[in-house]
Scaffold this motif. Sequence first.
Motif, mmCIF file in Angstrom:
data_model
loop_
_atom_site.group_PDB
_atom_site.id
_atom_site.type_symbol
_atom_site.label_atom_id
_atom_site.label_comp_id
_atom_site.label_asym_id
_atom_site.label_seq_id
_atom_site.Cartn_x
_atom_site.Cartn_y
_atom_site.Cartn_z
ATOM 1 N N ALA A 37 0.424 -0.634 -0.114
ATOM 2 C CA ALA A 37 -0.155 0.601 -0.575
ATOM 3 C C ALA A 37 0.729 1.243 -0.075
ATOM 4 O O ALA A 37 0.516 2.420 0.315
ATOM 5 C CB ALA A 37 -0.914 0.179 1.235
ATOM 6 N N VAL A 38 2.520 1.428 0.137
ATOM 7 C CA VAL A 38 3.140 1.758 0.136
ATOM 8 C C VAL A 38 2.900 3.453 -1.347
ATOM 9 O O VAL A 38 2.996 4.666 -1.354
ATOM 10 C CB VAL A 38 4.158 1.863 0.089
ATOM 11 C CG1 VAL A 38 4.962 1.083 -1.067
ATOM 12 C CG2 VAL A 38 5.490 3.520 0.776
ATOM 13 N N ASP A 39 2.334 2.385 -2.464
ATOM 14 C CA ASP A 39 2.017 3.570 -3.585
ATOM 15 C C ASP A 39 1.174 4.842 -3.119
ATOM 16 O O ASP A 39 0.215 5.436 -3.809
ATOM 17 C CB ASP A 39 1.742 2.969 -4.638
ATOM 18 C CG ASP A 39 -0.184 2.376 -5.246
ATOM 19 O OD1 ASP A 39 -0.291 2.027 -5.229
ATOM 20 O OD2 ASP A 39 -0.515 2.382 -3.595
ATOM 21 N N GLY A 40 0.421 4.729 -2.099
ATOM 22 C CA GLY A 40 -0.605 5.822 -0.996
ATOM 23 C C GLY A 40 -2.345 5.392 -1.257
ATOM 24 O O GLY A 40 -2.861 6.579 -1.678
ATOM 25 N N HIS A 41 -2.411 3.954 -2.351
ATOM 26 C CA HIS A 41 -4.082 3.621 -2.407
ATOM 27 C C HIS A 41 -4.308 2.662 -1.715
ATOM 28 O O HIS A 41 -4.381 2.321 -1.199
ATOM 29 C CB HIS A 41 -3.861 3.748 -3.778
ATOM 30 C CG HIS A 41 -3.485 4.830 -4.582
ATOM 31 N ND1 HIS A 41 -4.606 5.963 -4.886
ATOM 32 C CD2 HIS A 41 -2.797 5.300 -5.126
ATOM 33 C CE1 HIS A 41 -4.082 6.874 -6.084
ATOM 34 N NE2 HIS A 41 -2.891 6.638 -6.125
ATOM 35 N N LEU A 42 -5.669 3.148 -0.833
ATOM 36 C CA LEU A 42 -6.240 2.033 -0.317
ATOM 37 C C LEU A 42 -6.501 1.175 -1.150
ATOM 38 O O LEU A 42 -6.553 1.097 -2.216
ATOM 39 C CB LEU A 42 -7.602 2.153 0.847
ATOM 40 C CG LEU A 42 -7.177 3.456 1.386
ATOM 41 C CD1 LEU A 42 -8.923 3.933 1.763
ATOM 42 C CD2 LEU A 42 -6.580 2.995 2.465
ATOM 43 N N PRO A 43 -6.271 -0.457 -0.479
ATOM 44 C CA PRO A 43 -6.838 -1.995 -1.387
ATOM 45 C C PRO A 43 -8.158 -1.458 -1.801
ATOM 46 O O PRO A 43 -9.436 -0.586 -1.356
ATOM 47 C CB PRO A 43 -6.962 -2.615 -0.660
ATOM 48 C CG PRO A 43 -5.490 -2.467 0.488
ATOM 49 C CD PRO A 43 -5.824 -0.717 0.797
ATOM 50 N N ALA A 44 -8.600 -2.406 -3.295
ATOM 51 C CA ALA A 44 -9.539 -2.079 -4.146
ATOM 52 C C ALA A 44 -10.484 -2.805 -3.180
ATOM 53 O O ALA A 44 -11.876 -1.276 -2.711
ATOM 54 C CB ALA A 44 -9.652 -3.166 -4.958
ATOM 55 N N ALA A 45 -10.608 -3.732 -2.015
ATOM 56 C CA ALA A 45 -11.313 -4.385 -1.467
ATOM 57 C C ALA A 45 -11.736 -3.663 -0.209
ATOM 58 O O ALA A 45 -13.558 -3.045 -0.113
ATOM 59 C CB ALA A 45 -11.081 -6.143 -0.971
ATOM 60 N N ILE A 46 -11.395 -2.935 0.143
ATOM 61 C CA ILE A 46 -11.683 -1.538 1.165
ATOM 62 C C ILE A 46 -12.468 -0.760 0.782
ATOM 63 O O ILE A 46 -14.077 -0.311 1.034
ATOM 64 C CB ILE A 46 -10.861 -0.697 1.549
ATOM 65 C CG1 ILE A 46 -10.251 -1.469 2.432
ATOM 66 C CG2 ILE A 46 -11.551 0.307 2.571
ATOM 67 C CD1 ILE A 46 -10.422 -2.367 3.272
ATOM 68 N N ILE A 131 7.281 10.571 3.980
ATOM 69 C CA ILE A 131 7.261 9.009 3.256
ATOM 70 C C ILE A 131 7.281 9.590 1.624
ATOM 71 O O ILE A 131 7.806 9.791 0.977
ATOM 72 C CB ILE A 131 6.774 7.979 3.134
ATOM 73 C CG1 ILE A 131 6.936 7.184 4.596
ATOM 74 C CG2 ILE A 131 6.273 7.015 2.341
ATOM 75 C CD1 ILE A 131 5.731 5.773 5.382
ATOM 76 N N THR A 132 5.727 10.041 2.053
ATOM 77 C CA THR A 132 5.155 11.440 0.517
ATOM 78 C C THR A 132 6.789 12.375 0.167
ATOM 79 O O THR A 132 6.859 12.222 -0.726
ATOM 80 C CB THR A 132 3.875 11.844 1.164
ATOM 81 O OG1 THR A 132 2.795 11.058 1.252
ATOM 82 C CG2 THR A 132 3.748 12.374 -0.420
ATOM 83 N N VAL A 138 11.559 16.249 -1.694
ATOM 84 C CA VAL A 138 11.805 17.349 -1.091
ATOM 85 C C VAL A 138 12.007 17.669 0.272
ATOM 86 O O VAL A 138 11.730 16.781 1.496
ATOM 87 C CB VAL A 138 10.329 18.338 -1.529
ATOM 88 C CG1 VAL A 138 10.298 18.005 -2.943
ATOM 89 C CG2 VAL A 138 9.180 17.714 -1.334
ATOM 90 N N PRO A 139 12.447 18.459 0.874
ATOM 91 C CA PRO A 139 12.852 18.357 2.108
ATOM 92 C C PRO A 139 10.796 18.367 3.169
ATOM 93 O O PRO A 139 10.713 18.685 2.828
ATOM 94 C CB PRO A 139 13.809 19.684 2.265
ATOM 95 C CG PRO A 139 13.070 20.934 0.811
ATOM 96 C CD PRO A 139 12.758 19.879 0.264
ATOM 97 N N VAL A 140 12.136 18.249 4.502
ATOM 98 C CA VAL A 140 10.785 18.520 5.489
ATOM 99 C C VAL A 140 10.843 19.354 6.283
ATOM 100 O O VAL A 140 12.044 19.695 7.125
ATOM 101 C CB VAL A 140 10.642 17.024 6.352
ATOM 102 C CG1 VAL A 140 9.642 17.208 7.484
ATOM 103 C CG2 VAL A 140 10.018 16.399 4.916
ATOM 104 N N THR A 238 11.486 8.574 12.144
ATOM 105 C CA THR A 238 12.078 9.143 11.349
ATOM 106 C C THR A 238 12.599 9.627 9.984
ATOM 107 O O THR A 238 11.317 9.795 9.321
ATOM 108 C CB THR A 238 12.945 7.811 11.420
ATOM 109 O OG1 THR A 238 13.257 6.448 10.662
ATOM 110 C CG2 THR A 238 13.300 7.436 12.815
ATOM 111 N N ALA A 239 13.380 9.642 8.801
ATOM 112 C CA ALA A 239 12.932 10.278 7.666
ATOM 113 C C ALA A 239 13.083 9.233 6.499
ATOM 114 O O ALA A 239 12.664 9.194 5.745
ATOM 115 C CB ALA A 239 15.081 10.548 6.895
#
Length: 532
Positions: A37-46, A131-132, A138-140, A238-239
Amino acid sequence: MKRRRTGRMGAELVFPCSRAMRSAAGCFPWPGEDAGAVDGHLPAAIVQEGGLHLPPTGIDRLLGGLPDGYPGPRSPEAVARRLRHQFDGRLHLPGAVGYDAGRLAWRRDLDQQPLLVAEVADAADVARAVITAREFDVPVGVQATGHGTVRPTDDGVLLNLSRMTYVDIDPVRATARVGGGARWGDVVAAAARFGLAPISGSSSALGVAGYTLGGGVGWLSRRHGFAADSLLRAEVVTAAGTRLVAGPDDDVDLWWALRGGGGNFGVVTELLLRLYPVGEVFGGVAYFPGERAGAILACHRDHAADLPDELTTALTLLRLPDGPAVPGPLRGRTVVALRVCHTGPVARGRRALAPLLAVAGPPLLGGYGPMTWPQTSALDDPQPGPQIVREHTDLFRAMSDELIDVLLAEIGGSGASRSPISVIELRHVGGALARPSAEGGPSGHRDATYALIAVAPRLHAAQLSVARGHMAAFARRLRPYATRGVLLNFLSDPSRTMAAYRPADLGRLAALKRIYDPENIFHRNHNIPPGP
């Protein structure tokens, strides 16, 4: 579950997401969890089960309609789109009212322009935002109250922790558990109900986390050390977006680095702080004629080594304007403000202060007496609002006659030659600050007797160049007497960050930076670059 508020010049995006759904859906992977799920989208089932209804158009059009799994350009819309499914807080894009309010630093010459302001609700929001930011390279930046901002978070993700303000006092263990956005006023008030106090900052509006991570010197420090010395545990993102607990039994190296290393090693979302029993104290502030300044400074120097750890003093040279906001006896005068806090018996405090008051003579205004711990907030002048200032800080092991002459010359003067520096404060340090424990962190230079802060306040942009010149010349005149070290929390010039650490500690901090933030995404601060 998703709302869009359209402002006059932009959009404010609010993306709530229930924690239960986040946990079930795995909105982003923790160690040992599914990384799918790291690509930022919820699984289709949800989505199919009706847990989250996403309109196929509207928001996606607003945010650019990027293909799934691809970060896309570094634009506010692209970053917001990446975050929108997993964020419980609010995302403020340029042009929105929340954006301008969230990005403002206390030092108004720092006009930072982040890609967006992420007003986080909890540590999970912080992790997803970090993470994004990494995905978009880009910096945080991290900001709660804005007082500690020294580098602008331009073209990055600015985390605003001002909603994470909870305070939980454990009177039995004498500890305070506080959120990463809490302010000292809330902690002081909560702890005082149990006769306890933290090593807090001089202003109730200061943020707890930034102050503590930078060392922290307060009215209890000569008795109990740096605020960072009382950090018992910290929860950190953390980073890498990983949530860790650092303390004496977990991630000990990170715990060491946090106690004085500033915001270089992650975003601290929660702190556990040691509190101290404090009953009635003796203190106050009194103002004396500037003509007595030399004698007062010399007397304090002569007695500094004999003053008890329970007594903390600050001597401030002030050149005050002739205006209605200034009390009548002080209006248009140069004065010495003597601030006092004694946490032992009142009679002992009076005896310790007596030699200094004998030299100072009758005050123009103010005085000393018993007070409760929350009332010590009155020891400092009403905190000035956000403004453009120039500041300089130094440390001194002693105060020679020659140094006193330099200070008096700078605060004096008249006419066109008058310096814009109108505040010079000398805080008496030492005591417990000079006695680190074996497991202490990298906070400060512990061999100093006085910490100086010089301020050219309330400047206009057109005055900055002249103020810089005066401040640089003053710094050169101080240099022969200074240790060349600084206290990090007193420092506003990020070019001097390395001067806040002893060489051995700086080497260890750089090595740990390589471990916890090798790409240096946390660099919009008093930055320590990763070591080799």
